[in-house]
Design an enzyme around this catalytic site. Structure first.
Site, mmCIF file in Angstrom:
data_model
loop_
_atom_site.group_PDB
_atom_site.id
_atom_site.type_symbol
_atom_site.label_atom_id
_atom_site.label_comp_id
_atom_site.label_asym_id
_atom_site.label_seq_id
_atom_site.Cartn_x
_atom_site.Cartn_y
_atom_site.Cartn_z
ATOM 1 N N ASP A 167 -0.779 6.642 9.130
ATOM 2 C CA ASP A 167 -0.985 5.206 9.415
ATOM 3 C C ASP A 167 0.294 4.545 9.946
ATOM 4 O O ASP A 167 0.268 3.798 10.917
ATOM 5 C CB ASP A 167 -1.424 4.456 8.154
ATOM 6 N N LYS A 200 -6.291 8.982 -1.887
ATOM 7 C CA LYS A 200 -5.087 9.299 -1.100
ATOM 8 C C LYS A 200 -3.930 9.787 -1.972
ATOM 9 O O LYS A 200 -3.189 10.685 -1.587
ATOM 10 C CB LYS A 200 -4.629 8.058 -0.330
#
Ligand code: ATR
Length: 287
Positions: free
Chosen positions: A107, A71
């Site tokens: 998220d 990420k």
């Protein structure tokens, strides 16, 4: 529809990826929305990331999701980052606009959208967040953008909570937000902070199967007017959530965040609304 010569590619990259719900969620949504797309998962680590990204660009992939452990490195490979991705320096979603890569972290926004869908207004609220890993960082960054009043971050490794608070404070100059880092071992302080907060979030892996069946806090500290959120989604109801439901708290479960983070990725790639109810039913068997 079956793939044909015009099918567009979407992907998940990271490692491990074989337990991810994302391929099922997005392929179900393509079918429902009559989008000629196919979402595949490619096992990718730090070493292979650059080659994989080059390949996805060559294949004109519309976009991809990014999971651990790439990420942060994926954020470095993007040409542009959204506001929340800049704050945390990591992405879980990439949109490929003719070779120009824009990275997002959905998220946090997914977490707060799930809260909103469940009638929880977070503006000016006081939040206790436990955790300082990837998921916690994303939720914390979005908390700033949602104008919460106070965010107290507890973590087992205190230095990680401190680092997160420092990173966040660089972006709060013009905002009236208090961000504090604390050590998870300080139970007296944790209880006092929960007593004064509106929302409690477990953003650690505690409660996940099959590792353990623990609750990150003493369930006796829960009270009816506290909103309790858990990012863990296996089991669907963690011990923390079960105890919170017994106390009649409003509970935000991890599945909701998974669904909504996917919904934002899907919308950034296709411009279409994600069929949330259908995915809940078909992929998660929730009515
Ligand atoms: P994710 O991307 O899912 O957030 P992560 O980056 O590995 O995963 O972060 C896991 C989080 O759970 C961390 O905050 C971790 O605390 P440490 O920073 O001290 O490692 C927390 N965590 C994991 N197991 C824990 C436990 N048994 N007790 C308390 N916190 C725990």
């Amino acid at each position: 529809m079956l793939p044909d010569a015009k099918t567009k590619l979407f992907a998940l990259i990271g490692s491990p990826i074989d337990h991810s719900f994302s391929p099922s969620m997005h392929n179900t949504s393509f079918e429902e929305k009559d989008i000629n797309g196919c979402y595949l998962a490619f096992d990718t680590d730090e070493e292979t990331l650059e080659d994989v990204v080059k390949s996805l660009k060559s294949l004109n992939a519309i976009g991809w999701n990014v999971t651990m452990p790439v990420k942060t490195k994926m954020a470095e490979l993007c040409d542009e980052l959204s506001e929340e991705a800049q704050i945390i320096g990591a992405v879980n979603t990439v949109v490929n606009q003719d070779g120009h890569l824009k990275g997002y972290s959905t998220d946090g926004i997914g977490f707060f959208r799930n809260a909103k869908e469940n009638g929880v207004d977070v503006k000016d609220s006081s939040i206790v967040l436990v955790g300082a890993g990837g998921a916690a960082r994303s939720i914390a960054a979005q908390a700033i953008l949602e104008d919460v009043k106070k965010l107290t971050i507890y973590n087992r490794t205190f230095s990680k909570a401190q680092k997160l608070a420092e990173d966040l404070n660089k972006y709060t100059e013009n905002k009236d937000i208090e961000i504090i880092a604390k050590d998870l071992s300080d139970a007296i302080s944790l209880k006092a902070d929960i007593d004064e907060s509106d929302i409690f979030i477990n953003a650690t892996s505690v409660g996940m199967n099959p590792i353990n069946n623990d609750s990150i806090i003493d369930p006796n500290w829960l009270r009816e007017d506290l909103v309790v959120a858990d990012i863990v989604y296996t089991p669907v109801k963690t011990k923390l959530e079960e105890e919170a439901l017994k106390k009649r708290c409003k509970v935000l479960d991890g599945m909701g965040m998974v669904l909504w983070q996917g919904a934002y990725s899907f919308n950034y790639w296709t411009g279409e609304e994600f069929p949330v109810d259908l995915v809940k039913k078909k992929v998660f068997n929730i009515d």
